[in-house]
Design a protein around this motif. Structure first.
Motif, PDB file in Angstrom:
ATOM      1  N   PHE A 108       0.855  -1.263   0.649  1.00  0.00           N
ATOM      2  CA  PHE A 108      -0.185   0.106  -0.062  1.00  0.00           C
ATOM      3  C   PHE A 108       0.869   1.544  -0.561  1.00  0.00           C
ATOM      4  N   LEU A 109       1.937   1.019   0.742  1.00  0.00           N
ATOM      5  CA  LEU A 109       2.635   2.203   0.483  1.00  0.00           C
ATOM      6  C   LEU A 109       3.696   2.551  -0.012  1.00  0.00           C
ATOM      7  N   GLU A 110       3.272   1.978  -1.063  1.00  0.00           N
ATOM      8  CA  GLU A 110       4.621   1.321  -2.326  1.00  0.00           C
ATOM      9  C   GLU A 110       3.680   2.374  -2.680  1.00  0.00           C
ATOM     10  N   SER A 111       2.689   1.520  -4.071  1.00  0.00           N
ATOM     11  CA  SER A 111       1.659   2.178  -4.470  1.00  0.00           C
ATOM     12  C   SER A 111       1.255   4.044  -4.453  1.00  0.00           C
ATOM     13  N   GLN A 112       1.636   4.041  -2.774  1.00  0.00           N
ATOM     14  CA  GLN A 112       1.015   5.715  -2.606  1.00  0.00           C
ATOM     15  C   GLN A 112       2.033   6.121  -2.983  1.00  0.00           C
ATOM     16  N   PHE A 113       2.731   6.088  -2.800  1.00  0.00           N
ATOM     17  CA  PHE A 113       4.607   6.756  -3.725  1.00  0.00           C
ATOM     18  C   PHE A 113       4.342   6.791  -5.216  1.00  0.00           C
ATOM     19  N   ARG A 114       4.230   5.427  -5.871  1.00  0.00           N
ATOM     20  CA  ARG A 114       3.780   5.978  -7.310  1.00  0.00           C
ATOM     21  C   ARG A 114       2.874   6.228  -8.303  1.00  0.00           C
ATOM     22  N   ILE A 115       1.380   6.482  -6.995  1.00  0.00           N
ATOM     23  CA  ILE A 115       0.061   7.403  -7.479  1.00  0.00           C
ATOM     24  C   ILE A 115       0.903   8.467  -7.294  1.00  0.00           C
ATOM     25  N   ARG A 116       1.543   9.107  -6.217  1.00  0.00           N
ATOM     26  CA  ARG A 116       2.372  10.310  -6.122  1.00  0.00           C
ATOM     27  C   ARG A 116       2.333  10.935  -7.457  1.00  0.00           C
ATOM     28  N   ARG A 117       3.744  10.211  -8.110  1.00  0.00           N
ATOM     29  CA  ARG A 117       4.289  10.829  -9.143  1.00  0.00           C
ATOM     30  C   ARG A 117       3.150  10.203 -10.416  1.00  0.00           C
ATOM     31  N   LEU A 118       1.981   9.974 -10.471  1.00  0.00           N
ATOM     32  CA  LEU A 118       1.289   9.825 -11.645  1.00  0.00           C
ATOM     33  C   LEU A 118       0.281  11.082 -11.725  1.00  0.00           C
ATOM     34  N   ARG A 119       0.487  12.042 -10.237  1.00  0.00           N
ATOM     35  CA  ARG A 119      -0.532  12.997  -9.776  1.00  0.00           C
ATOM     36  C   ARG A 119       0.634  14.433 -10.942  1.00  0.00           C
ATOM     37  N   ALA A 120       1.887  14.377 -11.282  1.00  0.00           N
ATOM     38  CA  ALA A 120       2.585  14.674 -12.289  1.00  0.00           C
ATOM     39  C   ALA A 120       2.647  14.907 -13.450  1.00  0.00           C
ATOM     40  N   ARG A 121       2.178  13.453 -13.855  1.00  0.00           N
ATOM     41  CA  ARG A 121       2.282  12.640 -14.879  1.00  0.00           C
ATOM     42  C   ARG A 121       0.411  13.455 -15.841  1.00  0.00           C
ATOM     43  N   HIS A 122       0.135  13.548 -14.239  1.00  0.00           N
ATOM     44  CA  HIS A 122      -1.368  13.674 -14.733  1.00  0.00           C
ATOM     45  C   HIS A 122      -2.179  15.455 -14.669  1.00  0.00           C
ATOM     46  N   LEU A 123      -1.431  15.944 -13.731  1.00  0.00           N
ATOM     47  CA  LEU A 123      -1.541  17.341 -13.566  1.00  0.00           C
ATOM     48  C   LEU A 123      -0.449  18.294 -13.524  1.00  0.00           C
ATOM     49  N   PRO A 124       0.460  18.030 -14.429  1.00  0.00           N
ATOM     50  CA  PRO A 124       1.312  18.796 -14.176  1.00  0.00           C
ATOM     51  C   PRO A 124       1.266  20.651 -13.668  1.00  0.00           C
ATOM     52  N   ALA A 125       0.257  20.809 -13.790  1.00  0.00           N
ATOM     53  CA  ALA A 125       0.459  22.204 -13.623  1.00  0.00           C
ATOM     54  C   ALA A 125       0.340  22.376 -12.390  1.00  0.00           C
ATOM     55  N   LEU A 126      -0.009  21.735 -11.782  1.00  0.00           N
ATOM     56  CA  LEU A 126      -1.150  21.512  -9.768  1.00  0.00           C
ATOM     57  C   LEU A 126       0.531  20.985  -9.256  1.00  0.00           C
ATOM     58  N   SER A 127       1.013  22.036  -8.358  1.00  0.00           N
ATOM     59  CA  SER A 127       2.324  21.042  -8.118  1.00  0.00           C
ATOM     60  C   SER A 127       1.624  21.317  -5.717  1.00  0.00           C
ATOM     61  N   LEU A 128       1.712  19.732  -5.798  1.00  0.00           N
ATOM     62  CA  LEU A 128       1.092  18.760  -4.707  1.00  0.00           C
ATOM     63  C   LEU A 128       2.018  18.311  -4.333  1.00  0.00           C
ATOM     64  N   GLY A 129       3.490  19.385  -3.815  1.00  0.00           N
ATOM     65  CA  GLY A 129       4.701  18.126  -2.913  1.00  0.00           C
ATOM     66  C   GLY A 129       4.535  18.199  -2.254  1.00  0.00           C
ATOM     67  N   GLU A 130       5.209  17.560  -0.925  1.00  0.00           N
ATOM     68  CA  GLU A 130       5.265  16.713   0.181  1.00  0.00           C
ATOM     69  C   GLU A 130       7.124  16.032   0.565  1.00  0.00           C
ATOM     70  N   PRO A 131       7.157  16.765  -0.060  1.00  0.00           N
ATOM     71  CA  PRO A 131       8.767  15.928   0.424  1.00  0.00           C
ATOM     72  C   PRO A 131       8.815  15.349   1.360  1.00  0.00           C
ATOM     73  N   ALA A 132       8.781  15.682   2.500  1.00  0.00           N
ATOM     74  CA  ALA A 132       8.840  14.987   4.107  1.00  0.00           C
ATOM     75  C   ALA A 132       8.134  13.853   3.484  1.00  0.00           C
ATOM     76  N   TRP A 133       7.244  13.634   3.674  1.00  0.00           N
ATOM     77  CA  TRP A 133       6.013  12.281   2.903  1.00  0.00           C
ATOM     78  C   TRP A 133       6.067  11.143   2.203  1.00  0.00           C
ATOM     79  N   ASP A 134       6.911  11.795   0.736  1.00  0.00           N
ATOM     80  CA  ASP A 134       7.488  11.149  -0.194  1.00  0.00           C
ATOM     81  C   ASP A 134       9.082  10.451   0.159  1.00  0.00           C
ATOM     82  N   ILE A 135       9.957  10.994   1.186  1.00  0.00           N
ATOM     83  CA  ILE A 135      10.998  10.643   1.976  1.00  0.00           C
ATOM     84  C   ILE A 135      10.275   9.529   2.819  1.00  0.00           C
TER      85      ILE A 135
END
Length: 225
Positions: A108-135
């Protein structure tokens, strides 16, 4: 001598009443009776009798029969609603009692990480960075697979500029969320890892999230039925 427990239905069921419901198990009426404390079979039988009584009263055609028919119809409707509500409560209780495996939590955690990468692909103009959570997501998965994570790799996982990622890494290290481990082959290098308490918390969060997902999916499946 015959075994007195041989004909006891509870002994024919390999899952004891106190055992948690496993995900995907078919729920029998006895299972929901143990979860909710109500016999749904009896409720359904009583509701059927109420519907039959309504039909008989309607055939009689008298004013008293019509009044009884209305009362019986209300009773049948109430019993049906109660049975549906108990089925929903039973499914929710089974989801809460289900034991979630560590591997499922990390998946589940890995899927969340990969889904967050998909956000940038499908919503390139939307900045939703959360570096601490990605780390934390990246280090939790690495911890499960016993992988060493370099600072450079973690900066890439944070999906922010290196200077920003390094600030987050240093801050999270001071807070005890992640730890540095020296490289055994090269003393000048170090690796980063998630702290044990942080990993335990991430697993607990993932298990709660999966249970919530099961309850929500069950509610939508009941609504579509």
């Amino acid at each position: 001598m015959a075994d007195p427990q041989h004909n006891d239905p509870q002994h024919d069921d390999p899952q004891r009443p106190g055992d948690p419901q496993r995900p995907g198990d078919h729920q029998r009426p006895g299972d929901l009776h143990r979860i909710t404390g109500f016999d749904l079979t009896a409720l359904q039988r009583l509701a059927g009798q109420a519907v039959a009584g309504r039909a008989v009263a309607a055939l009689a055609g008298t004013d008293q029969a019509v009044t009884i028919a209305r009362q019986v119809a209300d009773m049948a409707q109430g019993l049906a609603a109660l049975a549906d509500r108990l089925v929903g409560q039973g499914a929710a209780a089974a989801a809460d009692a289900a034991e979630i495996a560590e591997g499922d939590c990390v998946a589940f955690l890995e899927s969340q990480f990969r889904i967050r990468r998909l956000r940038a692909r499908h919503l390139p103009a939307l900045s939703l960075g959360e570096p601490a959570w990605d780390i934390l997501l990246d280090l939790a998965v690495a911890n499960y697979w016993r992988r060493e994570t370099s600072v450079t790799s973690l900066c890439i996982a944070a999906d922010v500029p290196s200077t920003t990622a390094l600030r987050w890494i240093n801050s999270m290290t001071r807070e005890g969320l992640i730890v540095r481990r020296p490289c055994q082959r090269d003393g000048r290098r170090s690796f980063l890892a998630i702290a044990p308490d942080s990993f335990t918390a991430m697993l607990a969060m993932a298990a709660d999230s999966l249970r919530t997902e099961q309850r929500v999916r069950a509610r939508y499946q009941r609504g579509a039925a």
